[in-house]
Scaffold this motif. Structure first.
Motif: not given
Length: 404
Positions: A22, A24-25, A310, A314, A384
């Motif tokens: 992840d 994005n995280l 956000y 996530r 993740s």
């Protein structure tokens, strides 16, 4: 036939990491930490210069160095650590019970020392740390492990009492041994969230939670109309804080509200806050959100809230797609911790609850807090890495997850 059974058993024994990670995280975490460092410097430069002989970057350099080291560390570890391993579970137990011992050391040994009017810190070899923060990580790691060991027995009242008791033990230790009621409340809430997610019987919570909320509202109304109760009690700083809140707000909270109001929509500009100059004590700690509002306005505040939103989204995605209950419960604990702490901090700044000293994650100054909250993000990144998809090259791993 026997060979097929053996192959299935091998598949059940071990989950393989997938190609997913992840990012994005990770990117959202880096953005929050970077933004936090900018605001930390802006909020603390004046006080640091006056306190540390002109070194206006004292707080910034301490937090930036630690944040950079921990970020690199969690990326490396999350790429190689398997949270299913036995040693990981042993570390979970060590962190939980070790945090209790460290909290006891604060109270009963010379290593504990007082700062800001409370004895909550340990100083070991010149390094200061707050053991109650370690307790949060211990709870997030250890409770899911205990829940999985109980398995189907989680339906019993005894199992629920044990899990809740471990949470209560950690919370009581934070309160009694380190005199940190706000952290004790957070610990108790984290334990309740993990227990709720692990417990298949939800009817009990559907009755208890609304009932507790109604009782809390009535208690606040009664106390607000009978402030003389606190005048009789006197002396205790917690009752004084509640009294100040019910009677209009403390000096620090009111100055924070003035800062928020004066910022308008776009703010006065980065570094142009006037309230941080001696008016708001320790502006770089739990009141830093008011400085964000003053300098960057409502626009900047909304941007920060979107970043937190956000980040939590996530974490929700990782928890929802985790390959097993252990990973799901750990990431849910991280989600609960960050969301609860953000909500409580904002409630204090906006005068919706009494002052508690709860910091804003990733942004407020505090080495121990940054260290362990970034470690929790590292755990989520580790989980993740084992998320599998049921197409293409990960199809076989998806079958393995289904069988387990």
């Amino acid at each position: 036939m026997p060979s097929q059974k053996k192959e299935k058993k091998k598949k059940r024994k071990k989950k393989l990491p997938s190609d997913f990670y992840d990012y994005n995280l990770l990117a959202c975490t880096i953005l929050l930490v970077s933004f936090g460092l900018i605001m930390l410097y802006s909020a603390s430069a004046y006080e640091a210069a006056s306190t540390f002989k002109g070194n206006d970057m004292y707080y910034f350099t301490h937090q930036a160095g630690l944040s950079a080291i921990v970020l690199v560390g969690i990326v490396i570890l999350s790429k190689f650590v398997d949270y299913h391993s036995v040693w990981f579970q042993r570390i979970a137990a060590l962190v939980y019970w070790g945090s209790l011992l460290l909290m006891a050391a604060v109270r009963f040994t010379p290593l504990g020392y007082e700062a800001y009017g409370a004895r909550r810190w340990l100083r070991i070899v010149g390094v200061s740390l707050q053991p109650a923060e370690i307790g949060k990580l211990g709870l997030i790691l250890y409770l899911p492990y205990i829940i999985l060991k109980m398995g189907k027995n989680m339906r019993t009242i005894r199992a629920k009492a044990i899990v809740l008791g471990l949470g209560v033990l950690q919370a009581l230790a934070a309160w009694i041994l380190t005199d940190n009621l706000s952290t004790a409340i957070i610990l108790g809430l984290i334990a309740c969230v993990i227990l709720f997610l692990a417990d298949p019987e939800v009817k009990f919570y559907a009755r208890v939670i609304p009932g507790a909320a109604v009782i809390g509202v009535f208690a606040i109304i009664i106390l607000k109309n009978n402030l003389q109760i606190f005048e009789r009690i006197g002396g205790d700083f917690r009752s004084n804080r509640i009294y100040e809140w019910l009677s209009g707000g403390s000096y620090q909270i009111l100055q924070g509200l003035y800062a928020i109001g004066s910022g308008g929509f776009l703010g006065k500009g980065l570094g142009n806050s006037t309230q941080k100059i001696t008016t708001i004590p320790e502006a770089q700690n739990d009141m830093i959100f008011s400085i964000i509002c003053e300098e960057l306005g409502i626009f900047g505040a909304l941007l920060v809230l979107l970043l937190f939103g956000y980040l939590l989204y996530r974490l929700f995605v990782v928890a929802q797609n985790a390959p097993d209950a252990y990973g799901m419960l750990m990431v849910s604990g991280v989600f609960a911790h960050i969301s609860i702490q953000v909500i409580l901090n904002l409630c204090v700044v906006l005068k919706l609850m009494p002052a508690t000293g709860i910091t804003l994650p990733f942004i407020s100054y505090g080495g121990t807090s940054v260290l362990f909250i970034l470690t929790e993000i590292g755990i989520a990144l580790c989980v993740s890495r084992f998320i599998v998809f049921r197409d293409g090259q990960n199809a076989e791993q998806g079958e393995t997850a289904e069988e387990q």
